[in-house]
Design an enzyme around this catalytic site. Structure first.
Site, PDB file in Angstrom:
ATOM      1  N   LYS A  10       2.437  -6.002 -10.540  1.00 44.68           N
ATOM      2  CA  LYS A  10       2.395  -4.922  -9.749  1.00 44.68           C
ATOM      3  C   LYS A  10       4.003  -4.416  -9.705  1.00 44.68           C
ATOM      4  O   LYS A  10       4.866  -5.213 -10.000  1.00 44.68           O
ATOM      5  CB  LYS A  10       1.903  -5.264  -8.372  1.00 44.68           C
ATOM      6  CG  LYS A  10       2.700  -6.415  -7.630  1.00 44.68           C
ATOM      7  CD  LYS A  10       3.916  -6.037  -6.988  1.00 44.68           C
ATOM      8  CE  LYS A  10       4.493  -7.134  -6.414  1.00 44.68           C
ATOM      9  NZ  LYS A  10       5.863  -7.188  -5.693  1.00 44.68           N
ATOM     10  N   ASP A 138       1.115 -11.221  -1.171  1.00 40.05           N
ATOM     11  CA  ASP A 138       0.674 -10.118  -1.928  1.00 40.05           C
ATOM     12  C   ASP A 138      -0.883 -10.327  -2.416  1.00 40.05           C
ATOM     13  O   ASP A 138      -1.377  -9.388  -3.023  1.00 40.05           O
ATOM     14  CB  ASP A 138       1.552 -10.184  -3.356  1.00 40.05           C
ATOM     15  CG  ASP A 138       2.709  -9.563  -2.878  1.00 40.05           C
ATOM     16  OD1 ASP A 138       2.840  -8.848  -1.702  1.00 40.05           O
ATOM     17  OD2 ASP A 138       3.571  -9.626  -3.751  1.00 40.05           O
TER      18      ASP A 138
END
Length: 286
Positions: A10, A138
């Site tokens: 990401k 995350d």
């Protein structure tokens, strides 16, 4: 039963630190987007009772109980009370380590989704998010794996439209950065430049690259640049490359640039020549 899955990275497109909880966790407001740069995971569900056995192509990646995948494995079976199954897992690492690209959290998140699916989706998404938010901030994002506005300690998210038709160049220098160090340095930051999250989201939705680029800031980058000499030097070098704009992802040390597809291959080749000793990747939003 053997499964082969991709575990994507990401980038953070703007990151504001908005507070700190009594337990030490920081509150954030940021945009995170999945990209196509990925690790590969092979999972062999043996059907036998036992434990998880991890192997990997990287000698610097732990394969025991300190590995985030192993932590997810233990948390899943502790929560569900199911008899532990022997699983052989091979992790082919391609996402750089200590880069702010979420490689470890991605590994944990995609593994949990496969493990949960294998056992008949015994846990809901909310239960998986609650279970993993203390393992890796995350991981909840990777359980959703769509462009999101993230708040809280990483567990509160809103899925957002991302219609940006662009490619992404990732540059990882030879050194890494500790996330814990980045947040610790934030306490020393006196003057902050805030990312305009609303403008970034508008640019993503309307496919307006300039609106995205003009409103990205990262509080953790600003904090690290106070003392980290390696990062300072690298940032000065990147800023000298006036043909591109570079932004740190998460707590770094990787930087990214969002570029038009028509120029991406040429810029990738140019960067590969200029950034000797760095890892350079060309990818896109996933």
């Amino acid at each position: 039963m053997m499964k082969k899955i991709k575990s994507n990275a990401k980038i953070n497109i703007g990151l504001n630190v908005t507070g700190k909880l009594p337990n030490g966790y920081h509150l954030v407001d940021m945009v995170m987007a999945p990209i196509t740069l990925s690790d590969e995971i092979e999972i062999d569900f043996t059907g036998e009772s036992g434990n998880l056995h991890i192997t990997t192509n990287r000698k610097d990646i732990p394969t025991g109980k300190e590995n985030i995948i192993y932590k997810v494995y233990e948390a899943f079976y502790n929560k569900t009370g199911i008899l532990r199954e022997k699983i052989n897992l091979y992790l082919e690492k391609k996402i750089p380590h200590q880069a702010g690209l979420g490689g470890g959290s991605s590994n944990g998140g995609v593994f949990l989704k496969e493990l949960n699916s294998y056992h008949g989706n015994i846990l809901s998404l909310d239960e998986m998010i609650d279970m993993t938010k203390s393992i890796g901030a995350d991981i909840p994002f990777f359980l959703v794996n769509k462009t999101c506005r993230i708040k809280g300690i990483g567990e509160k998210f809103q899925i957002k439209e991302n219609n940006l038709i662009c490619d992404i160049l990732i540059i990882k220098p030879s050194f890494g950065v500790s996330t814990a160090k980045a947040y610790n340095d934030f306490s020393k930051l006196k003057y902050k430049k805030n990312a305009n999250i609303e403008k970034i989201l508008e640019g993503l939705k309307e496919n307006k690259l300039s609106d995205v680029l003009n409103n990205i800031e990262n509080h953790l980058e600003q904090a690290l640049l106070i003392e980290n000499k390696d990062l300072k030097s690298f940032k000065v070098f990147l800023d000298s490359l006036e043909f591109m704009n570079f932004f740190m992802s998460g707590s770094g040390s990787a930087y990214f640039s969002i570029v038009e597809k028509k120029n991406s291959q040429e810029l990738y080749t140019k960067l590969k020549g200029l950034l000797e000793g760095c890892e350079v990747y060309l990818c896109s939003f996933s």
